[in-house]
Design a protein around this motif. Sequence first.
Motif, mmCIF file in Angstrom:
data_model
loop_
_atom_site.group_PDB
_atom_site.id
_atom_site.type_symbol
_atom_site.label_atom_id
_atom_site.label_comp_id
_atom_site.label_asym_id
_atom_site.label_seq_id
_atom_site.Cartn_x
_atom_site.Cartn_y
_atom_site.Cartn_z
ATOM 1 N N GLY A 269 7.817 2.608 6.621
ATOM 2 C CA GLY A 269 6.424 2.959 6.564
ATOM 3 C C GLY A 269 6.313 3.024 4.856
ATOM 4 N N SER A 270 5.058 4.205 4.696
ATOM 5 C CA SER A 270 4.313 3.923 3.746
ATOM 6 C C SER A 270 5.724 4.070 2.472
ATOM 7 N N ILE A 271 5.033 3.319 1.046
ATOM 8 C CA ILE A 271 5.790 3.345 -0.142
ATOM 9 C C ILE A 271 4.697 4.084 -1.193
ATOM 10 N N GLY A 272 4.198 5.177 -0.633
ATOM 11 C CA GLY A 272 3.626 6.527 -1.364
ATOM 12 C C GLY A 272 2.047 5.753 -2.032
ATOM 13 N N VAL A 273 1.688 4.840 -1.748
ATOM 14 C CA VAL A 273 -0.572 3.847 -2.461
ATOM 15 C C VAL A 273 -0.079 3.306 -1.068
ATOM 16 N N VAL A 274 -1.653 4.798 -1.386
ATOM 17 C CA VAL A 274 -2.135 5.179 0.079
ATOM 18 C C VAL A 274 -3.394 5.155 -0.521
ATOM 19 N N SER A 275 -5.226 4.729 0.250
ATOM 20 C CA SER A 275 -5.644 4.820 -0.012
ATOM 21 C C SER A 275 -6.803 5.479 0.794
ATOM 22 N N THR A 276 -8.183 6.247 0.108
ATOM 23 C CA THR A 276 -8.344 7.096 1.257
ATOM 24 C C THR A 276 -10.620 6.612 0.426
ATOM 25 N N THR A 277 -11.790 6.782 1.427
ATOM 26 C CA THR A 277 -12.605 6.440 1.641
ATOM 27 C C THR A 277 -12.938 7.779 -0.059
ATOM 28 N N GLN B 27 -2.661 -0.828 -10.254
ATOM 29 C CA GLN B 27 -1.018 -0.965 -10.696
ATOM 30 C C GLN B 27 -0.248 0.357 -10.611
ATOM 31 N N VAL B 28 0.717 0.139 -9.873
ATOM 32 C CA VAL B 28 1.992 1.334 -10.098
ATOM 33 C C VAL B 28 3.512 1.099 -10.402
ATOM 34 N N THR B 29 3.560 1.973 -10.743
ATOM 35 C CA THR B 29 5.427 1.587 -10.973
ATOM 36 C C THR B 29 5.876 2.031 -9.934
ATOM 37 N N LEU B 30 7.086 1.095 -9.752
ATOM 38 C CA LEU B 30 8.318 1.786 -8.409
ATOM 39 C C LEU B 30 9.470 1.765 -9.436
ATOM 40 N N ASN B 31 9.776 2.992 -8.856
ATOM 41 C CA ASN B 31 11.468 3.002 -8.346
ATOM 42 C C ASN B 31 12.435 2.609 -8.731
ATOM 43 N N THR C 154 11.353 1.067 -3.229
ATOM 44 C CA THR C 154 10.694 1.827 -3.073
ATOM 45 C C THR C 154 9.811 3.038 -1.927
ATOM 46 N N SER C 155 9.159 3.326 -3.891
ATOM 47 C CA SER C 155 7.896 4.484 -3.361
ATOM 48 C C SER C 155 7.360 4.336 -4.581
ATOM 49 N N ALA C 156 6.371 4.560 -4.996
ATOM 50 C CA ALA C 156 5.587 4.662 -6.055
ATOM 51 C C ALA C 156 5.477 6.252 -7.294
ATOM 52 N N THR C 157 5.828 5.672 -8.443
ATOM 53 C CA THR C 157 6.500 6.659 -9.158
ATOM 54 C C THR C 157 5.904 6.951 -10.478
ATOM 55 N N SER C 158 4.156 6.146 -10.316
ATOM 56 C CA SER C 158 3.209 6.289 -11.486
ATOM 57 C C SER C 158 1.709 6.938 -10.482
#
Length: 340
Positions: free
Chosen positions: A132-140, A171-175, A179-183
């Motif tokens: 599923g999601s790695i925590g990188v999401v966007s909305t309107t 850009q984000v950093t991952l763990n 598997t998931s965003a950390t920034s």
Amino acid sequence: MYFHPFLAVGLLHAAVASGYANPGACSGTCNIHDPALIQRDDGTYYRFSTGNGISYASASAIEGPWTAVGAVLPDGSSIDNSGSGDPWAPDAQKVGDLYHVYYAVSKFGSQESAIGLATSETMEEGSWTDHGSIGVVSTTGKQYNAIDPNLLIDGSNNYMTFGSFWQDIFQVTLNADATSATSAATNVAFDPEGTHPVEGAYLYKYGDYYYLFYSWGECCGYDTSKPAEGQEYKIKVCRSSSPTGNFVDANGVACTEGGGTVVLESHDNVYGPGGQYVSSHFSAKYLTSTITNNLRGVFTDPDLGPVLYYHYVDTTIGYADGQKLFGWNAIDFSGGWPAV
């Protein structure tokens, strides 16, 4: 199955009129969109692409013949999103002992988007686990659109570059296990003109620089609404001594201020090349200290070196999205900037 006749003649025939080399040969399953390429430890090539739950194919060589394997996510993604049934824009990497395929869940032109992850120990059909999601999401209303993921492993650091239109590339950093965003997300490329047509970034380390490749222009629907000349997909690049920002083009213009040097554009029978990735070509048996890129570990090919691969339209065949082909070229960094 499709065998591309004018590509089969050889590896790098110079396109004299344009200065670009024609794509390398492809046989077998070559009609794809948004390719992502990786090589398993036994030497088998796997190529992932948009459509049919992230379809993928295998081959014994980059030229093919490519044979369809199946789908990474035949039942769609577990992400709760209106596009979950049709994940797309894959990015294939090896992280530790696992093969990772990052993907986007969205609808075309929507900001209701998320980046997901599936993993496998072997890449065999039916072996994939969806996380599923790695925590990188966007909305309107967000500055960015959470699609077109790409992972760069640089030493002990993991960087996820992503984005499409709006304020373009972030850009984000991952763990540690990616598997998931950390920034929080930071902006690394933006074209302030028009509709901000920048997407599909790919961050690649070569020598002392990090090269930010991306697609610029209109990607799709050429058979029904062909863009104005020069507004179709092309591949651009900026570079930096840091993986996290201050990318500039060959003229010193910041990538966040519309900078970008063209690497590959329409030429001869090739139209709208994009959806690109870069690989330093692929098997650990070719480990060298020359290529410091860490996209899938440190890999290079003793004959080809770094390879740029992408999809494109062959104007002698047709302009429909379903007619797009897998293209690839060896690229030369000897001048400090990649040249096809």
